[in-house]
Design a protein around this motif. Sequence first.
Motif, short mmCIF file in Angstrom:
data_model
loop_
_atom_site.label_atom_id
_atom_site.label_comp_id
_atom_site.label_asym_id
_atom_site.label_seq_id
_atom_site.Cartn_x
_atom_site.Cartn_y
_atom_site.Cartn_z
N LEU A 250 0.78 -1.25 0.00
CA LEU A 250 0.00 0.00 0.00
C LEU A 250 0.81 1.30 0.00
O LEU A 250 0.35 2.30 -0.57
N ARG A 251 1.96 1.32 0.66
CA ARG A 251 2.63 2.62 0.84
C ARG A 251 2.98 3.23 -0.51
O ARG A 251 3.59 2.59 -1.35
N GLY A 252 2.55 4.47 -0.69
CA GLY A 252 2.89 5.18 -1.92
C GLY A 252 1.94 4.94 -3.08
O GLY A 252 2.12 5.52 -4.15
N LEU A 253 0.96 4.05 -2.89
CA LEU A 253 -0.03 3.86 -3.97
C LEU A 253 -0.81 5.15 -4.20
O LEU A 253 -1.02 5.92 -3.27
N PRO A 254 -1.28 5.37 -5.43
CA PRO A 254 -2.11 6.55 -5.70
C PRO A 254 -3.32 6.60 -4.76
O PRO A 254 -3.88 5.56 -4.41
N ASP A 255 -3.71 7.82 -4.38
CA ASP A 255 -4.81 8.00 -3.43
C ASP A 255 -6.10 7.32 -3.87
O ASP A 255 -6.86 6.84 -3.04
N GLY A 256 -6.33 7.30 -5.17
CA GLY A 256 -7.57 6.69 -5.67
C GLY A 256 -7.72 5.26 -5.19
O GLY A 256 -8.83 4.82 -4.88
N PHE B 299 -7.53 2.23 3.38
CA PHE B 299 -7.27 3.17 4.48
C PHE B 299 -8.09 2.81 5.72
O PHE B 299 -7.57 2.79 6.84
N ASP B 300 -9.37 2.50 5.52
CA ASP B 300 -10.22 2.11 6.65
C ASP B 300 -9.71 0.84 7.33
O ASP B 300 -9.73 0.71 8.56
N VAL B 301 -9.26 -0.11 6.50
CA VAL B 301 -8.84 -1.41 7.05
C VAL B 301 -7.60 -1.26 7.95
O VAL B 301 -7.53 -1.88 9.01
N ILE B 302 -6.67 -0.41 7.55
CA ILE B 302 -5.47 -0.24 8.39
C ILE B 302 -5.87 0.36 9.74
O ILE B 302 -5.37 -0.05 10.79
N GLY B 303 -6.81 1.30 9.72
CA GLY B 303 -7.31 1.85 10.99
C GLY B 303 -7.97 0.78 11.85
O GLY B 303 -7.81 0.77 13.08
N HIS B 304 -8.70 -0.11 11.22
CA HIS B 304 -9.36 -1.21 11.92
C HIS B 304 -8.31 -2.15 12.54
O HIS B 304 -8.45 -2.60 13.69
N LEU B 305 -7.25 -2.43 11.81
CA LEU B 305 -6.19 -3.29 12.35
C LEU B 305 -5.51 -2.63 13.54
O LEU B 305 -5.16 -3.30 14.52
N ILE B 306 -5.32 -1.31 13.47
CA ILE B 306 -4.74 -0.57 14.59
C ILE B 306 -5.64 -0.70 15.83
O ILE B 306 -5.17 -0.96 16.94
N HIS B 307 -6.94 -0.54 15.62
CA HIS B 307 -7.86 -0.63 16.75
C HIS B 307 -7.82 -2.04 17.37
O HIS B 307 -7.91 -2.19 18.59
N MET C 142 -1.77 3.61 -16.70
CA MET C 142 -0.52 2.85 -16.81
C MET C 142 0.34 2.98 -15.55
O MET C 142 0.83 2.00 -15.03
N ALA C 143 0.49 4.22 -15.07
CA ALA C 143 1.31 4.43 -13.87
C ALA C 143 0.71 3.68 -12.68
O ALA C 143 1.42 3.08 -11.88
N GLU C 144 -0.62 3.71 -12.59
CA GLU C 144 -1.32 2.99 -11.52
C GLU C 144 -1.06 1.49 -11.62
O GLU C 144 -0.82 0.82 -10.62
N ALA C 145 -1.17 0.96 -12.82
CA ALA C 145 -0.97 -0.47 -13.02
C ALA C 145 0.46 -0.86 -12.64
O ALA C 145 0.69 -1.84 -11.92
N VAL C 146 1.41 -0.06 -13.11
CA VAL C 146 2.81 -0.37 -12.82
C VAL C 146 3.09 -0.29 -11.32
O VAL C 146 3.89 -1.06 -10.79
N ALA C 147 2.40 0.61 -10.63
CA ALA C 147 2.59 0.73 -9.17
C ALA C 147 2.28 -0.59 -8.48
O ALA C 147 2.99 -1.01 -7.56
N ILE C 148 1.21 -1.26 -8.89
CA ILE C 148 0.89 -2.56 -8.29
C ILE C 148 1.85 -3.64 -8.76
O ILE C 148 2.39 -4.42 -7.97
N LEU C 149 2.07 -3.69 -10.06
CA LEU C 149 2.93 -4.75 -10.63
C LEU C 149 4.33 -4.73 -10.01
O LEU C 149 4.94 -5.77 -9.81
N THR C 150 4.80 -3.54 -9.69
CA THR C 150 6.12 -3.40 -9.07
C THR C 150 6.12 -3.98 -7.67
O THR C 150 7.12 -4.52 -7.20
N ARG C 151 4.99 -3.82 -6.96
CA ARG C 151 4.93 -4.21 -5.55
C ARG C 151 4.74 -5.70 -5.30
O ARG C 151 5.10 -6.22 -4.25
N THR C 152 4.14 -6.41 -6.24
CA THR C 152 3.73 -7.79 -5.97
C THR C 152 4.87 -8.72 -5.52
O THR C 152 4.71 -9.46 -4.55
N PRO C 153 6.02 -8.72 -6.21
CA PRO C 153 7.06 -9.65 -5.76
C PRO C 153 7.49 -9.41 -4.32
O PRO C 153 7.65 -10.35 -3.54
N ARG C 154 7.60 -8.16 -3.93
CA ARG C 154 8.02 -7.85 -2.56
C ARG C 154 6.94 -8.23 -1.57
O ARG C 154 7.21 -8.74 -0.49
#
Lengths: 173, 173
Positions: A19-25, A39-47, B1-13
Amino acid sequence: MAEAVAILTRTPRTLDDLLRGLPDGWIAANEGENTWSPFDVIGHLIHGERTDWIPRARIILEHGETRAFEKFDRFAQFADSSGRTLASLLDEFATLRQANLRELESLRVSGDDLDRRGRHPELGTVTLRQLLATWVAHDLDHVVQISRVIARQYSDEVGPWRDYLRIISGTQG
Amino acid sequence: MAEAVAILTRTPRTLDDLLRGLPDGWIAANEGENTWSPFDVIGHLIHGERTDWIPRARIILEHGETRAFEKFDRFAQFADSSGRTLASLLDEFATLRQANLRELESLRVSGDDLDRRGRHPELGTVTLRQLLATWVAHDLDHVVQISRVIARQYSDEVGPWRDYLRIISGTQG
């Protein structure tokens, strides 16, 4: 116990990577009315870290079935997370989880302790073993939820592949 | 595209954090006959990197609908991963994904390119946009699958909490 701790230790990092750095959408996306965003789920995990798992383990070990757990507030995060950034929530979750795993270790739970009983306000009698297994499964349940919420933002974009993607078609296959 | 790449980059980690070093019982667990373990899934993702996403994108860009994609082998991983360690599979997936994202960048896909069409051997006409969205959703589908397989090893251990855990009860809620 070692197996459970192996997962519990990994969850904050897993969610941070996802999640970190993903677009806000994506962070704010949900699955419709009365559903939660990442965003809601992380708050729930904190609680949960603050009020659920370790506090309930302590109640079992100190009071057994004589004292029921506090009811868990499934909506606390809507007030608590208000105005926060996702990054700060991820940091807080990681810090709380680490402290709780240290506390779990300090409780030196034995095989016999795992069979000790507590009282859930709705479910009735439960054991410490069940509480700790649920902590693990609950983490994974929310990893699933977050992944699904994000993927479903592409429900239309995937076109005819929709039928092959269980995450979008809604089957668990 | 940037959104898609953001996820694709994260999956292996994300998958590396979730799985590397977990006890073997969890890595090899599945959900019954003809279902996949986390180990199987990583092999499947590797096969996708080798034969599915970027090769199909190239076919669309070079041949359009005149040349159908190769059929994807959903069972290739059972031979390919045989005798491998999970760690080596995770490493290979990360390396292949990184190379494929570099290749995707080098293709300099324009907005018009995203509407270009290819021919899927079963689904018929698809666009490059749909292929790339499916790559993302497919990653998340398998994050869900792996999380679910692990959590379901605790189906009995969670006791009465079972009803609250959608990951175990099977509802997607």
